[in-house]
Design a protein around this motif. Structure first.
Motif, PDB file in Angstrom:
ATOM      1  N   ILE A 297       0.841  -1.196   0.000  1.00 54.99           N
ATOM      2  CA  ILE A 297       0.000   0.000   0.000  1.00 54.99           C
ATOM      3  C   ILE A 297       0.875   1.245   0.000  1.00 54.99           C
ATOM      4  O   ILE A 297       0.529   2.273  -0.593  1.00 54.99           O
ATOM      5  CB  ILE A 297      -0.959  -0.013   1.208  1.00 54.99           C
ATOM      6  CG1 ILE A 297      -2.113  -0.998   0.951  1.00 54.99           C
ATOM      7  CG2 ILE A 297      -1.515   1.376   1.491  1.00 54.99           C
ATOM      8  CD1 ILE A 297      -3.119  -1.055   2.075  1.00 54.99           C
ATOM      9  N   GLU A 298       2.029   1.147   0.666  1.00 55.09           N
ATOM     10  CA  GLU A 298       2.939   2.291   0.729  1.00 55.09           C
ATOM     11  C   GLU A 298       3.291   2.796  -0.665  1.00 55.09           C
ATOM     12  O   GLU A 298       3.454   4.002  -0.877  1.00 55.09           O
ATOM     13  CB  GLU A 298       4.212   1.889   1.477  1.00 55.09           C
ATOM     14  CG  GLU A 298       5.220   3.026   1.589  1.00 55.09           C
ATOM     15  CD  GLU A 298       6.490   2.601   2.324  1.00 55.09           C
ATOM     16  OE1 GLU A 298       7.269   3.483   2.689  1.00 55.09           O
ATOM     17  OE2 GLU A 298       6.682   1.375   2.522  1.00 55.09           O
ATOM     18  N   LYS A 299       3.399   1.881  -1.628  1.00 55.33           N
ATOM     19  CA  LYS A 299       3.784   2.273  -2.982  1.00 55.33           C
ATOM     20  C   LYS A 299       2.585   2.471  -3.897  1.00 55.33           C
ATOM     21  O   LYS A 299       2.521   3.449  -4.651  1.00 55.33           O
ATOM     22  CB  LYS A 299       4.709   1.206  -3.587  1.00 55.33           C
ATOM     23  CG  LYS A 299       5.139   1.520  -5.008  1.00 55.33           C
ATOM     24  CD  LYS A 299       6.119   0.481  -5.537  1.00 55.33           C
ATOM     25  CE  LYS A 299       6.558   0.830  -6.952  1.00 55.33           C
ATOM     26  NZ  LYS A 299       7.530  -0.162  -7.478  1.00 55.33           N
ATOM     27  N   TYR A 300       1.609   1.572  -3.831  1.00 58.40           N
ATOM     28  CA  TYR A 300       0.545   1.560  -4.833  1.00 58.40           C
ATOM     29  C   TYR A 300      -0.693   2.361  -4.421  1.00 58.40           C
ATOM     30  O   TYR A 300      -1.468   2.762  -5.279  1.00 58.40           O
ATOM     31  CB  TYR A 300       0.153   0.120  -5.170  1.00 58.40           C
ATOM     32  CG  TYR A 300       1.247  -0.624  -5.880  1.00 58.40           C
ATOM     33  CD1 TYR A 300       1.529  -0.378  -7.218  1.00 58.40           C
ATOM     34  CD2 TYR A 300       2.026  -1.568  -5.210  1.00 58.40           C
ATOM     35  CE1 TYR A 300       2.548  -1.041  -7.879  1.00 58.40           C
ATOM     36  CE2 TYR A 300       3.042  -2.242  -5.865  1.00 58.40           C
ATOM     37  CZ  TYR A 300       3.300  -1.973  -7.201  1.00 58.40           C
ATOM     38  OH  TYR A 300       4.309  -2.634  -7.833  1.00 58.40           O
ATOM     39  N   ILE A 301      -0.911   2.543  -3.119  1.00 54.75           N
ATOM     40  CA  ILE A 301      -2.037   3.369  -2.661  1.00 54.75           C
ATOM     41  C   ILE A 301      -1.483   4.328  -1.604  1.00 54.75           C
ATOM     42  O   ILE A 301      -1.848   4.285  -0.437  1.00 54.75           O
ATOM     43  CB  ILE A 301      -3.187   2.518  -2.080  1.00 54.75           C
ATOM     44  CG1 ILE A 301      -3.406   1.238  -2.875  1.00 54.75           C
ATOM     45  CG2 ILE A 301      -4.493   3.319  -2.094  1.00 54.75           C
ATOM     46  CD1 ILE A 301      -4.492   0.348  -2.304  1.00 54.75           C
ATOM     47  N   TRP A 302      -0.584   5.179  -2.023  1.00 59.09           N
ATOM     48  CA  TRP A 302       0.125   6.026  -1.071  1.00 59.09           C
ATOM     49  C   TRP A 302      -0.819   6.966  -0.340  1.00 59.09           C
ATOM     50  O   TRP A 302      -0.479   7.472   0.737  1.00 59.09           O
ATOM     51  CB  TRP A 302       1.216   6.813  -1.783  1.00 59.09           C
ATOM     52  CG  TRP A 302       0.726   7.666  -2.916  1.00 59.09           C
ATOM     53  CD1 TRP A 302       0.591   7.295  -4.211  1.00 59.09           C
ATOM     54  CD2 TRP A 302       0.283   9.018  -2.838  1.00 59.09           C
ATOM     55  NE1 TRP A 302       0.100   8.333  -4.962  1.00 59.09           N
ATOM     56  CE2 TRP A 302      -0.097   9.417  -4.141  1.00 59.09           C
ATOM     57  CE3 TRP A 302       0.178   9.943  -1.803  1.00 59.09           C
ATOM     58  CZ2 TRP A 302      -0.569  10.684  -4.430  1.00 59.09           C
ATOM     59  CZ3 TRP A 302      -0.296  11.216  -2.091  1.00 59.09           C
ATOM     60  CH2 TRP A 302      -0.666  11.581  -3.396  1.00 59.09           C
TER      61      TRP A 302
END
Length: 601
Positions: free
Chosen positions: A264-269
């Protein structure tokens, strides 16, 4: 509805107290999240999932009134790679203060894993689950047995098929407002991350709150066994797809913070501003217990075909620099569980302030266990050597740095740990070549060998199809020189036959039982005394740089670093290469020199 969507997006669950920010407030404080929030408030269920199958058994679908007091946390083990994941998960649950009983559920195939966990965590219990229904080709449907645990009113189910770690007290989940207000038999969190993003209502079956019912379980089995294989495969294999079919999107009511995917850190920041309030962190794309190499090393040495295959499967996240941030959290929990600092100290050998500073930075690295100390290797002619902690060894010959350190530590009167290890500041540069310990493999090797094992663990070395052929290329004349010295020690050339197709360690990146170190030092000192007496005028083998004699810079260093290989074979010591992917280290070396390639037996 809006209230539920607001809760799932913004509830922290921290310390059992929900901190809810409404969309209007969120718009005022974080304008860049507004559009995303409004979209997330209007769920659009996936069109391919039909009406929930649970409607076939409406009487069993709802929880009867009454207090739900009998609770348990179930950790499910369904394949052979999961014991390490389960160990760290259980350890983290207890570290965070949960007092709820923990039950490890496993299948008959992997019952041994349950037994191992029971030995390590005596306060847990173990249950063996059978394969429900007719789909016997996979053990993953066994987790449906959680719906038949009728000796409990409410169960927190966690699938340990991936690395997962508790970052808050899991007991708070049972007290959640949404959980308490729901009469559903199953509650799940959304499967947000790499594959599904907001506002997807697909559930992730890795974390579930289940209210068991024998009637519901039988209804689920009837649906499962009546399905046609094509219908099943068209949705999603294994139990997660079945649960999506059976319960539908309305079961997705838990906050995503109760089952947060690391990507999520990368794809749904947009969601990541709530990371401090995560209760359960789930890893996908790569597992911390399997990946110890640096992202830079993986990007550089993985072939393009491997990168493409991993990217297609969504398993390439370990190449991303952000992977290390969260994997370090998992690894720190693993280190405290393994308790390496009680077992051994790794001595970082240094000779000046600059090399000390490099080692100090490594000692403070959150991705490394806290069991490192430093030893100064001082020059006898230096009146003010740099020895910050008072632990030092005096260097008699400039290039015997590592061996001097090994000798000194083998004689430390205060060192009483069963294992000992060594490194130098050079390891920071060697990371590019894959010099990283797989601490899960190291932990297993230490546990299996015990304190009296005949073993040396290493994480930096060279593969050789034929050992002496490799030595002849790098150090022409070394085999003859060693043979001459060893004959004086009563060791014949026939005893110097080295195993083929093996990896051989560099002597400055090793871990071994302390008694094995002392045994090696006695042998090596005898060998080096005879070596310097025999070859006092000239170095008897080639080195990368011109040398004057056996006692000149380089000659002794190369000899001491290689003699540990010969001694290990003579003393029947197991040399174990503890890196996460030996093949990834082998291929570049083989491509560079044929001597580093495998030879037919």
């Amino acid at each position: 509805d809006g209230e539920w969507a607001e809760h799932i997006l913004l509830t922290s669950g921290f310390s059992g107290v929900h901190v809810v920010q409404r969309s209007k407030s969120l718009h005022m404080r974080r304008k860049r999240y507004t559009d995303w929030t409004l979209k997330a408030l209007h769920w659009q269920g996936p069109a391919q999932i039909p009406e929930p199958a649970i409607q076939r058994c409406p009487e069993a679908a709802q929880v009867r009134s009454g207090a739900l007091t009998r609770r348990a946390i179930v950790v499910f083990i369904g394949n052979v790679s999961e014991p390490t994941a389960a160990r760290v998960l259980i350890h983290s649950i207890r570290q965070r203060g949960s007092r709820t009983p923990i039950i490890v559920a496993t299948t008959a195939t992997f019952a041994q894993s349950g037994g191992e966990l029971l030995w390590e965590f005596p306060d847990i219990s173990v249950r063996e689950w059978s394969q429900p229904g007719k789909w016997v080709d996979t053990a993953r449907h066994a987790e449906l047995n959680v719906f038949n645990m009728v000796d409990f009113d409410e169960v927190l189910f966690i699938d340990a098929s991936v690395d997962m770690i508790a970052l808050d007290n899991l007991d708070h989940m049972f007290a959640d407002r949404v959980v308490g207000n729901s009469s559903s038999r199953m509650l799940a969190a959304p499967d947000w991350g790499r594959w599904a993003t907001t506002p997807s209502e697909k559930l992730n079956s890795g974390v579930l709150i289940v209210r068991p019912s024998a009637e519901l379980f039988q209804c689920m089995l009837q649906v499962l066994t009546s399905m046609q294989k094509p219908q099943w495969s068209s949705l999603e294999s294994e139990s997660q797809g079945f649960l999506r079919l059976f319960f539908g999107g309305k079961a997705v009511v838990l906050p995503f913070l109760y089952n947060t995917e690391n990507r999520i850190e990368k794809y749904i920041w947009h969601l990541w501003f709530k990371q401090k309030h995560i209760t359960l962190l789930r890893f996908d794309g790569a597992m911390p217990h399997e990946t110890w190499s640096t992202p830079r090393f993986l990007r550089e040495f993985r072939t393009e075909s491997v990168k493409e295959a991993l990217a297609k499967a969504g398993k390439d996240y370990d190449q991303d620099d952000t992977f290390n941030t969260l994997s370090a959290v998992w690894k720190q929990s693993f280190y405290t569980l393994a308790n390496f600092s009680d077992i051994m100290t790794i001595f970082g050998l240094f000779h000046d302030r600059m090399s000390f500073d490099v080692l100090r930075r490594r000692a403070n690295d959150q991705s490394q266990p806290k069991n490192m100390d430093v030893m100064a290797l001082t020059n006898a002619l230096d009146p003010n050597p740099f020895v910050p902690n008072g632990v030092s060894a005096q260097r008699g010959i400039s290039d015997r740095l590592v061996f001097e350190g090994l000798m000194a530590t083998s004689r430390l009167p205060w060192y009483d740990k069963p294992w000992i290890g060594f490194t130098t500041e050079a390891e920071s540069e060697e990371l590019r070549e894959g010099a990283t310990v797989d601490w899960v493999k190291a932990d297993r090797a230490i546990g299996l060998s015990g304190n009296n094992g005949r073993i040396i663990l290493f994480w930096y070395g060279l593969f050789a199809g034929d050992y002496w052929e490799m030595m002849e290329m790098h150090h022409k004349g070394m085999q003859l020189a060693f043979s001459a010295v060893l004959r004086q020690m009563g060791i014949s050339s026939q005893m110097m036959i080295m195993p083929r197709n093996s990896v051989w360690p560099f002597g400055h990146n090793i871990m071994l039982p302390t008694d094995v170190l002392r045994e090696f030092v006695v042998f090596a000192e005898t060998f080096m005394n005879l070596f310097t007496m025999t070859y006092s005028r000239t170095c008897p083998f080639d080195t990368p740089f011109p040398l004057q004699g056996a006692t000149s810079k380089g000659c002794i260093g190369y000899a001491t670093e290689r003699i540990i290989h010969v001694w290990a074979v003579l003393a029947k010591i197991n040399l174990k290469y503890v890196v996460d992917n030996p093949q990834l280290r082998y291929v570049p070396a083989c491509n560079a020199e044929v001597v580093h390639c495998r030879k037919p037996w």
